[in-house]
Design an enzyme around this catalytic site. Structure first.
Site, PDB file in Angstrom:
ATOM      1  N   VAL A  19     -15.481  13.018 -16.114  1.00  0.00           N
ATOM      2  CA  VAL A  19     -16.368  13.657 -17.091  1.00  0.00           C
ATOM      3  C   VAL A  19     -17.597  14.298 -16.435  1.00  0.00           C
ATOM      4  O   VAL A  19     -18.588  14.571 -17.108  1.00  0.00           O
ATOM      5  CB  VAL A  19     -16.815  12.662 -18.189  1.00  0.00           C
ATOM      6  CG1 VAL A  19     -15.609  12.135 -18.948  1.00  0.00           C
ATOM      7  CG2 VAL A  19     -17.624  11.507 -17.602  1.00  0.00           C
ATOM      8  N   ASP A  43     -13.585   8.205 -15.639  1.00  0.00           N
ATOM      9  CA  ASP A  43     -14.605   8.132 -14.588  1.00  0.00           C
ATOM     10  C   ASP A  43     -15.888   8.801 -15.057  1.00  0.00           C
ATOM     11  O   ASP A  43     -15.897   9.989 -15.379  1.00  0.00           O
ATOM     12  CB  ASP A  43     -14.090   8.822 -13.322  1.00  0.00           C
ATOM     13  CG  ASP A  43     -15.121   8.832 -12.204  1.00  0.00           C
ATOM     14  OD1 ASP A  43     -15.021   7.970 -11.319  1.00  0.00           O
ATOM     15  OD2 ASP A  43     -16.020   9.710 -12.204  1.00  0.00           O
ATOM     16  N   TYR A  48     -24.433  11.289 -14.591  1.00  0.00           N
ATOM     17  CA  TYR A  48     -23.823  12.310 -15.445  1.00  0.00           C
ATOM     18  C   TYR A  48     -24.502  12.350 -16.813  1.00  0.00           C
ATOM     19  O   TYR A  48     -24.266  13.283 -17.588  1.00  0.00           O
ATOM     20  CB  TYR A  48     -22.332  12.034 -15.658  1.00  0.00           C
ATOM     21  CG  TYR A  48     -21.482  12.051 -14.416  1.00  0.00           C
ATOM     22  CD1 TYR A  48     -21.972  12.515 -13.195  1.00  0.00           C
ATOM     23  CD2 TYR A  48     -20.166  11.594 -14.447  1.00  0.00           C
ATOM     24  CE1 TYR A  48     -21.177  12.511 -12.063  1.00  0.00           C
ATOM     25  CE2 TYR A  48     -19.365  11.595 -13.323  1.00  0.00           C
ATOM     26  CZ  TYR A  48     -19.876  12.044 -12.127  1.00  0.00           C
ATOM     27  OH  TYR A  48     -19.084  12.041 -11.008  1.00  0.00           O
ATOM     28  N   HIS A 106     -23.173   5.909  -5.894  1.00  0.00           N
ATOM     29  CA  HIS A 106     -22.860   7.321  -6.062  1.00  0.00           C
ATOM     30  C   HIS A 106     -23.085   8.150  -4.806  1.00  0.00           C
ATOM     31  O   HIS A 106     -22.290   9.042  -4.495  1.00  0.00           O
ATOM     32  CB  HIS A 106     -23.691   7.895  -7.221  1.00  0.00           C
ATOM     33  CG  HIS A 106     -23.074   9.097  -7.856  1.00  0.00           C
ATOM     34  ND1 HIS A 106     -23.308   9.446  -9.166  1.00  0.00           N
ATOM     35  CD2 HIS A 106     -22.216  10.033  -7.386  1.00  0.00           C
ATOM     36  CE1 HIS A 106     -22.629  10.546  -9.456  1.00  0.00           C
ATOM     37  NE2 HIS A 106     -21.969  10.922  -8.389  1.00  0.00           N
ATOM     38  N   SER A 134     -19.140   6.039  -3.027  1.00  0.00           N
ATOM     39  CA  SER A 134     -18.758   7.426  -3.258  1.00  0.00           C
ATOM     40  C   SER A 134     -19.548   8.304  -2.301  1.00  0.00           C
ATOM     41  O   SER A 134     -20.735   8.065  -2.057  1.00  0.00           O
ATOM     42  CB  SER A 134     -19.061   7.815  -4.713  1.00  0.00           C
ATOM     43  OG  SER A 134     -18.785   9.184  -4.957  1.00  0.00           O
ATOM     44  N   TRP A 182     -12.778  13.201  -6.077  1.00  0.00           N
ATOM     45  CA  TRP A 182     -13.527  13.934  -7.098  1.00  0.00           C
ATOM     46  C   TRP A 182     -13.251  15.415  -6.910  1.00  0.00           C
ATOM     47  O   TRP A 182     -12.933  15.865  -5.817  1.00  0.00           O
ATOM     48  CB  TRP A 182     -15.019  13.614  -7.070  1.00  0.00           C
ATOM     49  CG  TRP A 182     -15.839  13.863  -5.829  1.00  0.00           C
ATOM     50  CD1 TRP A 182     -16.266  12.933  -4.929  1.00  0.00           C
ATOM     51  CD2 TRP A 182     -16.400  15.114  -5.384  1.00  0.00           C
ATOM     52  NE1 TRP A 182     -17.039  13.508  -3.953  1.00  0.00           N
ATOM     53  CE2 TRP A 182     -17.142  14.847  -4.217  1.00  0.00           C
ATOM     54  CE3 TRP A 182     -16.349  16.423  -5.865  1.00  0.00           C
ATOM     55  CZ2 TRP A 182     -17.812  15.852  -3.498  1.00  0.00           C
ATOM     56  CZ3 TRP A 182     -17.016  17.422  -5.157  1.00  0.00           C
ATOM     57  CH2 TRP A 182     -17.730  17.129  -3.988  1.00  0.00           C
ATOM     58  N   SER A 183     -13.319  16.159  -8.014  1.00  0.00           N
ATOM     59  CA  SER A 183     -12.969  17.589  -8.025  1.00  0.00           C
ATOM     60  C   SER A 183     -11.642  17.844  -7.312  1.00  0.00           C
ATOM     61  O   SER A 183     -11.559  18.672  -6.397  1.00  0.00           O
ATOM     62  CB  SER A 183     -14.088  18.423  -7.393  1.00  0.00           C
ATOM     63  OG  SER A 183     -15.236  18.433  -8.197  1.00  0.00           O
ATOM     64  N   LYS A 227     -10.865  16.999 -14.246  1.00  0.00           N
ATOM     65  CA  LYS A 227     -11.670  17.181 -15.454  1.00  0.00           C
ATOM     66  C   LYS A 227     -11.279  18.480 -16.142  1.00  0.00           C
ATOM     67  O   LYS A 227     -11.025  19.487 -15.485  1.00  0.00           O
ATOM     68  CB  LYS A 227     -13.151  17.218 -15.079  1.00  0.00           C
ATOM     69  CG  LYS A 227     -14.067  17.808 -16.157  1.00  0.00           C
ATOM     70  CD  LYS A 227     -14.948  18.888 -15.547  1.00  0.00           C
ATOM     71  CE  LYS A 227     -15.661  19.666 -16.643  1.00  0.00           C
ATOM     72  NZ  LYS A 227     -16.460  20.769 -16.082  1.00  0.00           N
ATOM     73  N   ASN A 237      -2.339  18.563 -16.891  1.00  0.00           N
ATOM     74  CA  ASN A 237      -2.689  17.787 -15.700  1.00  0.00           C
ATOM     75  C   ASN A 237      -2.043  16.408 -15.702  1.00  0.00           C
ATOM     76  O   ASN A 237      -1.896  15.785 -14.639  1.00  0.00           O
ATOM     77  CB  ASN A 237      -4.210  17.618 -15.604  1.00  0.00           C
ATOM     78  CG  ASN A 237      -4.930  18.911 -15.274  1.00  0.00           C
ATOM     79  OD1 ASN A 237      -4.342  19.861 -14.757  1.00  0.00           O
ATOM     80  ND2 ASN A 237      -6.217  18.960 -15.570  1.00  0.00           N
TER      81      ASN A 237
END
Length: 281
Positions: A19, A43, A48, A106, A134, A182-183, A227, A237
Site C-alpha cells: 500500500v 504490507d 505510509y 524501515h 528493510s 518492494w516495487s 501495488k 497480478n
C-alpha cells in the site's frame, strides 16, 4: 498460493499486496479489493500514514484475522528503544489487531539497534510473529546481523528484473533471511510492461510482461508485494500460480539485471541526509 518458511518457521505468502503511496482515503477500498481478489498478505508502514485505513479494511473484510498476514515497519523518527516500543503499540492500535505477523525496521538510519531491541522484546511478548529489516544493503546487513540476538527473518529490498539483488541474495541465504521485494514491478520504469523479452515469454503462457516479471521473482525465491489501485490489475497480478517458467527462460530473464537501483542510491550522501532529516520530523 505458494509460501516461504521464515527462519522461525512462520509461513509467509509469496505474493502480497503493498500500500505504499496509496492515499489514506483510498487505502481501505484498495485493501478490501485486494482481499476480495484473493490476497492474504498486506504490507504497510508507519511512514505510509495509512495503517489506520488498513486496520479498518482488516476489520471489515470478513476474513478471519488468523488467515491474514500483516506487515508494518518502524519509521526513522521512531528510532531507538523507547520510541520504537511505543510506536509498536501505536501500530497495533491503528491496525486494530493484537499482533502483526511481520515488523521491519524501515530504513538503516537513527538508532536502529535500539529499535530492533524493542522489536525483539515485542516478539518475545507475542505482539510480533517475525521481525526483520528493510533497505539494509549487503554491507549494512552483514554488520547488523552480526550484532543482534535475533537474526532478521526478512530483508525487504528493491527487487525486479532490472535489479535482481544477486549479491544480497547470497548473503541473505547465508543468514537464513528471506528476501522480500518492494516495487517488484519497478513502478513501470525502463518500459517493464512492454519489455521485449518479458512480452515474448508472456505470449507463450498467455500472460503479461508484468506477470512474467512477478513469476520470475517468485521462482527466484523472492516474496513480492505489488501495488495497484485498480482491482482488475490486482486480479491480474494475482494470476501467477497457473504457469511456471522453464530453466532456460529463467536464465534469459537473469540477463535483464542492471545491477543497480532504479529509484534511489542508499550510498549517496544526499540520500543519507534526506533520511536523517526525515527522522527528525
Amino acid at each position: 498460493m505458494e509460501y516461504a518458511a521464515l527462519n522461525n518457521g512462520i509461513q509467509i505468502p509469496m505474493l502480497g499486496y503493498g500500500v505504499f503511496q496509496i492515499p489514506r482515503e483510498d487505502t481501505k477500498r484498495c485493501v478490501l479489493d485486494a482481499i476480495s481478489a484473493g490476497y492474504r498478505s498486506i504490507d504497510t508502514a508507519q511512514g505510509y500514514y495509512n495503517e489506520e485505513a488498513v486496520g479498518e479494511a482488516v476489520r471489515d473484510c470478513g476474513v478471519p484475522r488468523a488467515e491474514l498476514f500483516l506487515t508494518t515497519k518502524i519509521w526513522i523518527s521512531n528510532g531507538g528503544y523507547e520510541k520504537a516500543l511505543a510506536s509498536i503499540d501505536e501500530s497495533l492500535t491503528k491496525l486494530q489487531t493484537d499482533y502483526v505477523d511481520l515488523m521491519l525496521i524501515h530504513q538503516p538510519f537513527n538508532d536502529y539497534y535500539g529499535s530492533y531491541r524493542a522489536m525483539e522484546e515485542s516478539y518475545r511478548a507475542g505482539k510480533i510473529r517475525a521481525i526483520g529489516v528493510s533497505n539494509f544493503l549487503p554491507d549494512r546487513f552483514i554488520d547488523f546481523a552480526g550484532f543482534v540476538e535475533t537474526t532478521p527473518a526478512v530483508n525487504q529490498l528493491e527487487v525486479h528484473v532490472f535489479q535482481q539483488q544477486k549479491t544480497a541474495k547470497e548473503i541473505l541465504k547465508k543468514h537464513g533471511t528471506q528476501l522480500m521485494a518492494w516495487s517488484p514491478l519497478a513502478q513501470g520504469k525502463n518500459g517493464i510492461f512492454s519489455n521485449a523479452l518479458l512480452t515474448e515469454i508472456g505470449e507463450k503462457y498467455g500472460k503479461t510482461a508484468a506477470q512474467v516479471n512477478l513469476r520470475f521473482l517468485i521462482q527466484s525465491g523472492v516474496v513480492v508485494i505489488p501495488k495497484s489501485t485498480h482491482k482488475e490489475r490486482m486480479e491480474e497480478n494475482f494470476q501467477l500460480f497457473d504457469f511456471c517458467l522453464t530453466r532456460e527462460e529463467m536464465r534469459r530473464l537473469e540477463t535483464l539485471d542492471l545491477g543497480r537501483s532504479q529509484f534511489i542510491d542508499h550510498y549517496a550522501p544526499e540520500v543519507a541526509e534526506m533520511f536523517v532529516n526525515a527522522g527528525r520530523i
